[in-house]
Design an enzyme around this catalytic site. Structure first.
Site, PDB file in Angstrom:
ATOM      1  N   GLY A   1      47.665 -22.842  -2.791  1.00 24.99           N
ATOM      2  CA  GLY A   1      46.267 -23.231  -2.692  1.00 24.99           C
ATOM      3  C   GLY A   1      45.967 -24.593  -3.268  1.00 24.99           C
TER       4      GLY A   1
ATOM      5  N   GLU B   1      45.860 -16.324  -6.001  1.00 25.94           N
ATOM      6  CA  GLU B   1      44.993 -15.973  -4.867  1.00 25.94           C
ATOM      7  C   GLU B   1      45.472 -16.612  -3.569  1.00 25.94           C
ATOM      8  OE1 GLU B   1      43.933 -19.991  -5.631  1.00 25.94           O
ATOM      9  OE2 GLU B   1      44.176 -18.336  -7.040  1.00 25.94           O
ATOM     10  N   ASP B   2      46.134 -17.772  -3.668  1.00 24.79           N
ATOM     11  CA  ASP B   2      46.597 -18.474  -2.469  1.00 24.79           C
ATOM     12  C   ASP B   2      47.600 -17.632  -1.680  1.00 24.79           C
ATOM     13  OD1 ASP B   2      48.395 -18.659  -4.544  1.00 24.79           O
ATOM     14  OD2 ASP B   2      48.571 -20.840  -4.478  1.00 24.79           O
ATOM     15  N   PHE B   3      48.524 -16.994  -2.383  1.00 23.06           N
ATOM     16  CA  PHE B   3      49.528 -16.151  -1.731  1.00 23.06           C
ATOM     17  C   PHE B   3      48.857 -14.999  -0.988  1.00 23.06           C
ATOM     18  CE2 PHE B   3      52.216 -12.375  -1.766  1.00 23.06           C
ATOM     19  CZ  PHE B   3      53.394 -12.839  -1.205  1.00 23.06           C
TER      20      PHE B   3
END
Length: 393
Positions: free
Chosen positions: A206, A231-233
């Site tokens: 992210g 959170e990006d994953f």
């Protein structure tokens, strides 16, 4: 017992061959993907982009980094600067840039909204709710953007693509720690990142990413991922599970922090290692075995068992070829001369390779993560629990 050793040795040789294939795929993928010609007039009318910039604190390069977003060669975008506290020292800087570039649609949000344990998402939530365009771009504060980057990313957003993201890399800076960061992000990190992108395996970060906003809205927005630190994953996982592809930008993300030091670099890699181990548990075994020096030891033993080759000679050749391929990959991603000497590269490469296994071991025995002023306990599956909270928003 001999057959057990023979079978184990054969497994190591097959794994070793697989990693060489990974090396070459990463190099050729980088050669094909990066620095394509970008037509600034492609795709008229343009799709609007809402750029979320979560900010906290002030450093010596922040002015240059933020100003690069006011000079993007893209006609329709807004800048949404998000601060956790109204007293943040970077707010006057942002306001001065807004005054300097009155034609750029830019707004400041303070206070945040609590949507989970992730402070970055808490910080960005007001900006996300106010975003008016169909594309959301999340961009870290320490990035310095080339003027054509946003155009490139939007052009890559085909009808079946849900996310376009940038390979983490670094802006050219002086000193050993910045050189070490460039070596890491252009070799060990880039190798896996590019291979995963080629295989369409989730490698999304992210740091700098363009996302179709409706794909986030369909699952409840950013707040649906507030229980994760990475959170990006999980954003990419959610989107890919619905049949959308991801693509990598032809321009890497250029990190340009105001200061760098070896301790901060090690802590950052340790934090990422803990997150990967919690999210993708099989990396606990595969990651240390994928390190050049460790893999070389086991494979040298394996070729001695099966072929009776000299393990010392084999090990030295293994390290030399690995080193040369890493230098080749770094040169492709740099797209020009390295900002340091070959001697610097040798020292930085050896430092990274020696410290890689040590960082993994130190991360493995501790499941807590320190992030700025907060401490979190990490659970399997990537869910985080804040155990030393900051004052609530």
């Amino acid at each position: 017992m001999f057959y057990v050793f023979y079978a184990l040795a054969l497994i190591f040789i097959i794994f070793w061959c697989g990693l060489w294939i990974l090396h070459f795929i990463a190099i050729f993928h980088a050669k094909l993907k990066f620095y394509r010609k970008i037509d600034p007039y492609y795709g008229i009318p343009y799709d609007g982009v809402s750029i979320l910039k979560p900010l906290k604190g002030l450093d010596s390069n922040l002015h240059y980094n933020l100003e690069s977003f006011f000079t993007l060669q893209y006609p329709v975008y807004e800048l949404l600067f998000c601060f956790e506290e109204s007293t943040d020292p970077a707010i006057p800087l942002v306001n001065s840039l807004i005054e300097k570039y009155p034609d750029i649609d830019a707004k400041v949000f303070t206070g945040g909204n609590i949507v989970g344990v992730n402070p970055k998402l808490n910080n960005m939530q007001p900006g996300y709710l106010a975003a008016k365009y169909d594309y959301i771009m999340i961009s870290d504060s320490n990035l310095r953007m080339r003027e054509e980057t946003l155009t490139d990313m939007v052009q890559l957003m085909d009808d079946d693509v849900g996310i376009v993201h940038q390979l983490p890399f670094t802006w050219d800076r002086e000193g050993f720690a910045p050189a070490l960061e460039k070596i890491y992000f252009g070799t060990a990190h880039a190798r896996i990142y590019l291979f995963a992108d080629f295989m369409q395996v989730n490698c999304h970060t992210g740091m700098s990413t363009l996302i179709r906003k409706n794909l986030l809205d369909d699952v409840g927005g950013l707040q649906s991922f507030g229980c994760y630190l990475a959170e990006d994953f999980f954003i990419a996982k959610s989107i890919m599970e619905r049949g959308w592809r991801t693509r990598i930008s032809s321009l890497p993300a250029l990190q340009n922090p105001g200061c760098s030091n070896l301790k901060a670099f090690r802590e950052r890699l340790k934090r990422w290692t803990k997150l990967r181990s919690a999210m993708v548990p099989h990396t606990i075994i595969l990651e240390p075995l994928s390190e050049c020096l460790i893999l070389g030891i086991f494979t040298s033993w394996a070729v001695y068992v099966i072929f009776m080759w000299d393990p010392v000679v084999f090990y030295l050749v293994h390290v030399l070829i690995w080193f040369l391929l890493d230098y080749t990959l770094l040169s492709i991603i740099q797209n020009g001369s390295l900002p340091f000497s070959k001697f610097y590269f040798i020292i930085g490469w050896l430092y990274r390779e020696i410290n890689g296994p040590l960082i993994f071991l130190s991360a493995f025995w501790d499941n807590t993560i320190k992030w700025r002023t907060r401490i979190y306990k990490l659970h399997m599956g990537g869910i985080a629990e804040e155990i030393s909270p900051k004052l609530k928003l």
